[in-house]
Design an enzyme around this catalytic site. Structure first.
Site, short mmCIF file in Angstrom:
data_model
loop_
_atom_site.label_atom_id
_atom_site.label_comp_id
_atom_site.label_asym_id
_atom_site.label_seq_id
_atom_site.Cartn_x
_atom_site.Cartn_y
_atom_site.Cartn_z
N THR A 7 0.84 -1.20 0.00
CA THR A 7 0.00 0.00 0.00
C THR A 7 0.87 1.24 0.00
O THR A 7 2.00 1.21 0.49
CB THR A 7 -0.92 0.03 1.24
OG1 THR A 7 -1.69 1.24 1.23
CG2 THR A 7 -0.15 -0.03 2.55
N ASN A 9 -0.46 3.89 1.43
CA ASN A 9 -1.18 4.65 2.45
C ASN A 9 -0.63 4.32 3.85
O ASN A 9 -0.89 3.24 4.38
CB ASN A 9 -2.67 4.31 2.35
CG ASN A 9 -3.52 5.16 3.27
OD1 ASN A 9 -3.11 5.46 4.38
ND2 ASN A 9 -4.68 5.52 2.79
N GLY A 11 -1.39 5.53 6.70
CA GLY A 11 -2.42 5.42 7.73
C GLY A 11 -2.89 3.99 7.88
O GLY A 11 -3.07 3.48 8.99
N GLU A 35 -5.38 -1.87 -10.09
CA GLU A 35 -6.68 -1.76 -9.40
C GLU A 35 -7.76 -1.93 -10.44
O GLU A 35 -8.07 -1.02 -11.20
CB GLU A 35 -6.82 -0.42 -8.67
CG GLU A 35 -6.22 -0.50 -7.29
CD GLU A 35 -6.87 0.43 -6.26
OE1 GLU A 35 -8.06 0.76 -6.39
OE2 GLU A 35 -6.15 0.81 -5.34
N ASP A 66 -8.47 -2.88 0.38
CA ASP A 66 -9.25 -1.98 -0.45
C ASP A 66 -10.44 -1.50 0.36
O ASP A 66 -11.17 -2.30 0.94
CB ASP A 66 -9.71 -2.66 -1.75
CG ASP A 66 -10.03 -1.61 -2.81
OD1 ASP A 66 -9.20 -0.70 -3.00
OD2 ASP A 66 -11.12 -1.67 -3.41
N PHE A 140 -6.94 9.64 8.88
CA PHE A 140 -6.57 10.06 7.53
C PHE A 140 -7.83 10.00 6.65
O PHE A 140 -8.89 9.55 7.09
CB PHE A 140 -5.45 9.17 6.97
CG PHE A 140 -5.84 7.72 6.79
CD1 PHE A 140 -6.32 7.26 5.57
CD2 PHE A 140 -5.76 6.83 7.85
CE1 PHE A 140 -6.70 5.93 5.41
CE2 PHE A 140 -6.13 5.50 7.69
CZ PHE A 140 -6.60 5.05 6.46
N LYS A 161 -9.87 3.71 17.21
CA LYS A 161 -10.46 3.58 15.87
C LYS A 161 -10.48 2.11 15.47
O LYS A 161 -11.49 1.60 14.98
CB LYS A 161 -9.68 4.43 14.85
CG LYS A 161 -10.24 4.33 13.44
CD LYS A 161 -9.45 5.11 12.40
CE LYS A 161 -9.84 4.68 10.99
NZ LYS A 161 -9.03 5.27 9.92
P1 ITT Z 1 -3.61 1.94 -1.46
O1 ITT Z 1 -4.54 1.60 -2.60
O2 ITT Z 1 -2.19 2.21 -1.88
O3 ITT Z 1 -3.70 0.93 -0.34
P2 ITT Z 1 -5.42 4.16 -1.10
O4 ITT Z 1 -5.49 5.25 -0.05
O5 ITT Z 1 -5.51 4.57 -2.53
O6 ITT Z 1 -4.09 3.32 -0.80
P3 ITT Z 1 -8.00 2.79 -1.15
O7 ITT Z 1 -8.21 2.78 -2.61
O8 ITT Z 1 -8.42 1.57 -0.39
O9 ITT Z 1 -6.49 3.05 -0.78
O10 ITT Z 1 -8.64 4.04 -0.43
C1 ITT Z 1 -9.89 4.49 -0.63
C2 ITT Z 1 -10.06 5.89 -0.14
O11 ITT Z 1 -10.64 5.85 1.16
C3 ITT Z 1 -8.81 6.74 -0.01
O12 ITT Z 1 -9.15 8.07 -0.39
C4 ITT Z 1 -8.45 6.67 1.45
O13 ITT Z 1 -7.82 7.85 1.93
C5 ITT Z 1 -9.82 6.51 2.08
N1 ITT Z 1 -9.75 5.66 3.25
C6 ITT Z 1 -9.31 4.37 3.31
N2 ITT Z 1 -9.38 3.92 4.56
C7 ITT Z 1 -9.87 4.93 5.32
C8 ITT Z 1 -10.15 5.08 6.68
O14 ITT Z 1 -9.92 4.12 7.55
N3 ITT Z 1 -10.64 6.25 7.10
C9 ITT Z 1 -10.87 7.26 6.24
N4 ITT Z 1 -10.62 7.22 4.95
C10 ITT Z 1 -10.12 6.05 4.48
#
Ligand code: ITT
Length: 183
Positions: A7, A9, A11, A35, A66, A140, A161
């Protein structure tokens, strides 16, 4: 042994490390898996995990997460397109869209897919809440506009959380399976 969490991300990684502490080490791995376009988060995560494992190989399994935010009044939007919508429209403007609706209910859903030499397994978790004007400095993504029991997810610490969140619930199911599987 370690789990390779694929990932970009941080967070997500922070929450997974906190949750899986004592069970397994979590390494963040940068790999841009495909994706696929799908309404099904499990299909997206499983396809990504298979591709990442095939590419990264090694003895360690890979984990892909995801996640989507599904707003009831908007027919589940942005759902699987949540990352794209955060990057383009932004969190504040998604709140503005929901603000004019009588029904501000929404839910987060996460599917984590784990793939190793034995194949892929998926684990899902979700949490329902209400969209509110942004509050809080933690978390985040959409956390500041998602309220659960009177507080936004951005007003909670990581452990708090995790105890109630979509990702925490998906990780709980994963951890239970991971701890009892045959190596
Ligand atoms: P990766 O695909 O690299 O894992 P990403 O942030 O693009 O990272 P997602 O497609 O799963 O991952 O994310 C979907 C969106 O939802 C993205 O804008 C995230 O910031 C948000 N998101 C994911 N988990 C969250 C959470 O626990 N709380 C708030 N927002 C979240």
């Amino acid at each position: 042994m370690a789990i390779q969490f694929v990932t970009g991300n941080e967070g997500k990684v922070d929450e997974a490390r906190t949750y899986l502490e004592g069970l397994e080490r979590v390494e963040q791995v940068a790999f841009d898996y495909t994706e696929i376009q799908s309404a099904d988060l499990a299909e997206i995560a499983a396809t990504g995990a298979r591709e990442a494992f095939a590419e990264l190989g090694a003895d360690d399994g890979v984990l892909v997460d995801d996640t989507g935010l599904f707003v009831e009044a908007l027919g589940g939007f942005p759902g699987p397109y949540s990352a794209y919508v955060e990057d383009t429209v932004g969190v504040e403007r998604l709140w503005r869209l929901a603000e004019t609706e009588a029904n501000r209910r929404a839910h987060f859903r996460t599917v984590v897919a784990y793939c190793d030499a034995d194949g892929v397994e998926t684990f899902a978790g979700s949490v329902g809440g209400t969209l509110v004007a942004p509050r809080g400095e933690g978390g985040f993504g959409y956390d500041p506009i998602f309220e659960y029991n009177g507080r936004t997810l951005a007003e909670m610490g990581t452990e708090e959380k995790n105890a109630i969140s979509h990702r925490g619930r998906a990780l709980a199911a994963f951890a239970e399976w991971y701890a009892t599987r045959d190596d």
